[in-house]
Design a protein around this motif. Structure first.
Motif, PDB file in Angstrom:
ATOM      1  N   GLU A   1       2.055   1.798  -3.433  1.00  0.00           N
ATOM      2  CA  GLU A   1       1.026   2.404  -4.273  1.00  0.00           C
ATOM      3  C   GLU A   1       1.019   3.924  -4.120  1.00  0.00           C
ATOM      4  O   GLU A   1       0.926   4.667  -5.104  1.00  0.00           O
ATOM      5  CB  GLU A   1      -0.352   1.850  -3.910  1.00  0.00           C
ATOM      6  CG  GLU A   1      -0.618   0.432  -4.386  1.00  0.00           C
ATOM      7  CD  GLU A   1      -1.999  -0.035  -3.995  1.00  0.00           C
ATOM      8  OE1 GLU A   1      -2.856   0.824  -3.673  1.00  0.00           O
ATOM      9  OE2 GLU A   1      -2.231  -1.255  -3.991  1.00  0.00           O
TER      10      GLU A   1
ATOM     11  N   PHE B   1       1.293   3.249   7.403  1.00  0.00           N
ATOM     12  CA  PHE B   1       1.082   1.920   6.826  1.00  0.00           C
ATOM     13  C   PHE B   1       1.489   0.798   7.776  1.00  0.00           C
ATOM     14  O   PHE B   1       1.403  -0.369   7.436  1.00  0.00           O
ATOM     15  CB  PHE B   1       1.826   1.818   5.495  1.00  0.00           C
ATOM     16  CG  PHE B   1       1.333   2.806   4.480  1.00  0.00           C
ATOM     17  CD1 PHE B   1       0.277   2.498   3.645  1.00  0.00           C
ATOM     18  CD2 PHE B   1       1.895   4.074   4.398  1.00  0.00           C
ATOM     19  CE1 PHE B   1      -0.203   3.424   2.730  1.00  0.00           C
ATOM     20  CE2 PHE B   1       1.430   5.007   3.479  1.00  0.00           C
ATOM     21  CZ  PHE B   1       0.377   4.680   2.651  1.00  0.00           C
TER      22      PHE B   1
ATOM     23  N   LYS C   1       0.834  -1.206   0.000  1.00  0.00           N
ATOM     24  CA  LYS C   1       0.000   0.000   0.000  1.00  0.00           C
ATOM     25  C   LYS C   1       0.869   1.257   0.000  1.00  0.00           C
ATOM     26  O   LYS C   1       0.549   2.260  -0.663  1.00  0.00           O
ATOM     27  CB  LYS C   1      -0.934  -0.003   1.213  1.00  0.00           C
ATOM     28  CG  LYS C   1      -2.001  -1.077   1.188  1.00  0.00           C
ATOM     29  CD  LYS C   1      -3.041  -0.783   0.114  1.00  0.00           C
ATOM     30  CE  LYS C   1      -4.189  -1.772   0.167  1.00  0.00           C
ATOM     31  NZ  LYS C   1      -5.195  -1.514  -0.910  1.00  0.00           N
TER      32      LYS C   1
END
Length: 633
Positions: A375, A398, A372
């Protein structure tokens, strides 16, 4: 005059030819290799010098496994000063076929007592020095060799050290090393024991006379031989007293770090102004640890954690997983740009967040390796220009945390401050390395594998020439202290303090598929290591090259990240390519803001082993850049 219809047909033909070329398998785009693939059924041994690979082969012939072979290769390359010495550091990844696990060997020394930012600033330094007794962390290679041998090998320490001991008795020195010793004679001459070891023909009254051994001359190291004999004697005494193999090897470990060898290292180092104490050596230990990994398109790629730069390659793989790299074409404009930007983002995090995980503050490893997080960072990658002013990201959300150094992150700059402190002329101790030499500094590489399934990848380094030799031990100490910083604004996780490991560039690599070994690979070259390894890996898994083609390929090199040596400088936008990158691509990259340099060959001495599942064989590869090569059977 050519008719318009004919012109259209010609354009279509040219376009069809280009499309056809781009669609060819990647192996057709790779140069014919200068060296063949090494093919083995029983074992493969690859390292930085042919003599080192021979030592590995000798261990296999005596019934040893891949760990025994790697230990023998490590000992020989250290004895040959192949960009490392016995007092440097060793790090390894080991695949155990009996457990199916990958384990890390952390044999990196620590900053000694008294090594603080205040101490080095009082010397007029902005960073710890490049060489000499003050550049030394505690020796790690002897401990790393003995621990991995005791835990995972089969042979005795005496058997494994025998080739290195023969080399220490005397071997014909290579032209490259002989020339390098002579070029560093003025530095080596200032330390009596280094002068005695490296400069047998030294005469202060005749500066024009050669001081180093001549190429091909027998280079003898009786002090180092005596130290190795002491280790073997400690093992023999323990065996005679009833100890088992493992305990006997660890008796030699004890003698090095807590016995007479340790006492001589401390005496000689402190006599020349160094900081290492007996307690520093006695309390240091090798750590067998869990590595980190990410899954890239079904392949599990393993690296050591943030005390190395290895996780930066894993971060780059997470970023690149969001692109169709194969469709871009090998070394096309889009591919080079995308690769560069992924490395750009990953290394910015390395420069700010990486440090010793065994000393507070704790590095945000889970966040850094989160898909993530990748991303979020991928969205920053521009399609049409080079990003030169980026900052490290914030991985803490995260992993469910808050960044304790957010203010420092916001103020961070990719180019560290210039040397402007009082006495700053000495902060690199006369600047022994140019900026480019520093960027490429250090390391050899070792790969070994056997039919039983043992696999090991090692990147030892430190104690390279000009090494400070510690008294009568013959051991050249590490220069790794220079990889620390003194200011938390640069990296709050890598500020020097006693007992802390510096964040190093050294980065062995293993890759598994479906739980079984696929690749063991590593490379020499300081800050370029994970750049080269990333491209080697992609050459194989994305572009279908064989292991030798991938090792010899003409990579690109970025200088955008901060150097881990010397003045820790960065050169955003600087990009090295070879003539195999087309003039059109070079022009396009220049238009996008890159400072493109064309060099005949980028630095890339990669070594690797690939496992052929279909035929049950092993394929060894080594770049033709330097002396690295191997033997297989």
């Amino acid at each position: 005059m050519v008719e318009p219809t004919v012109m259209r047909l010609l354009r279509r033909a040219v376009l069809a030819t280009v499309i056809c070329a781009l669609s060819l398998p990647a192996t057709s785009l790779a140069q014919k290799t200068a060296r063949p693939v090494l093919l083995g059924k029983h074992w493969v041994a690859v390292t930085g010098k042919p003599q080192g690979a021979t030592a590995g082969a000798m261990m296999f012939q005596q019934g040893g496994n891949a760990i025994d072979a790697a230990a023998a290769m490590l000992a020989v390359t250290s004895t040959m000063w192949d960009v490392l010495g016995w007092g440097g550091e060793t790090q390894a990844l080991i695949y155990n076929p009996h457990t199916g696990e990958v384990k890390g060997i952390n044999a990196l020394g620590v900053a000694p007592t008294g090594a603080t930012p205040q101490f080095f600033r009082e010397q007029g330094m902005l960073y710890p020095p490049e060489y000499g007794p003050l550049a030394a962390v505690t020796p790690g290679t002897p401990g790393g060799l003995m621990v991995m041998l005791a835990e995972y090998g089969r042979l005795s320490l005496k058997e494994v050290l025998a080739p290195a001991m023969e080399m220490a008795r005397g071997y014909p020195i290579e032209e490259t090393q002989a020339r390098f010793i002579e070029s560093r004679r003025d530095i080596l001459a200032q330390w009596p024991d280094s002068r005695r070891v490296f400069l047998p023909h030294y005469d202060a009254d005749q500066p024009e006379q050669r001081a180093a051994p001549a190429p091909g001359e027998i280079f003898r190291q009786p002090d180092l031989l005596a130290t190795l004999e002491k280790l073997v004697a400690a093992e023999a005494a323990a065996l005679a007293a009833g100890s088992d193999r493992k305990a006997a090897i660890m008796a030699a470990y004890e003698r090095f770090y807590r016995g007479d060898i340790a006492a001589e290292i401390v005496r000689a180092t402190r006599e020349q102004g160094g900081l290492i104490t007996a307690e520093d050596l006695a309390s240091w230990k090798v750590i067998i640890e869990e590595p980190v990994s990410v899954n890239y398109r079904g392949i599990e790629v393993y690296k050591l954690t943030t005390w190395t730069q290895g996780p930066a390659m894993l971060q780059a793989l997470n970023l690149l997983e969001g692109f169709d790299l194969k469709a871009m074409g090998y070394n096309s404009t889009r591919y080079i740009h995308t690769l560069y930007q992924a490395m750009n983002l990953a290394f910015a995090d390395r420069d700010f967040y990486y440090g010793d995980p065994y000393v507070p503050p704790a590095e945000p490893v889970a966040g850094l390796l989160s898909k993530k997080y990748a991303e979020q960072r991928r969205a920053l990658m521009p399609a049409d220009r080079n990003l030169v002013d980026l900052k490290p990201g914030d991985p803490y959300p995260f992993q469910g945390g808050k960044n304790p150094f957010e203010a420092l992150r916001q103020a961070w700059t990719p180019i560290p401050p210039a040397a402007d402190a009082q006495g700053a002329d000495s902060f690199q101790q006369a600047g022994i390395m140019t900026a480019d030499e520093a960027f490429l500094a250090g390391t050899t590489s070792i790969q070994a594998a056997d039919a039983e399934g043992w696999v090991i990848s090692v990147t030892p380094s430190g104690g390279w020439i000009p090494a400070f030799v510690a008294g009568t031990t013959g051991v050249g100490l590490s220069q790794r202290m220079q990889s620390f910083v003194l200011d938390e604004a640069l990296n709050p996780y890598n500020v020097v303090q006693p007992g802390q490991r510096p964040r190093v560039t050294l980065t062995p690599s293993l890759a598994l598929k479906d739980g079984a070994p696929l690749l063991a690979f590593s490379v020499q070259g300081g800050d370029t290591q994970d750049q080269n390894l990333l491209q080697f890996f992609l050459n194989m898994v994305e572009f279908g090259m064989n292991v030798q083609q991938a090792a010899e390929s003409h990579n690109i090199l970025s200088y955008q990240m901060q150097s881990s040596f010397g003045a820790h400088q960065a050169e955003p936008g600087r990009l090295q390519v070879t003539p195999l990158v087309s003039p059109f691509t070079r022009a396009e990259l220049s238009r996008m803001g890159y400072q493109v340099e064309v060099v005949e060959r980028t630095y890339n001495p990669t070594t690797a082993i690939w496992f052929d599942r279909e035929h049950g064989t092993m394929h060894g590869g080594a770049s033709d850049y330097g002396d690295d090569y191997g033997i297989a059977w």
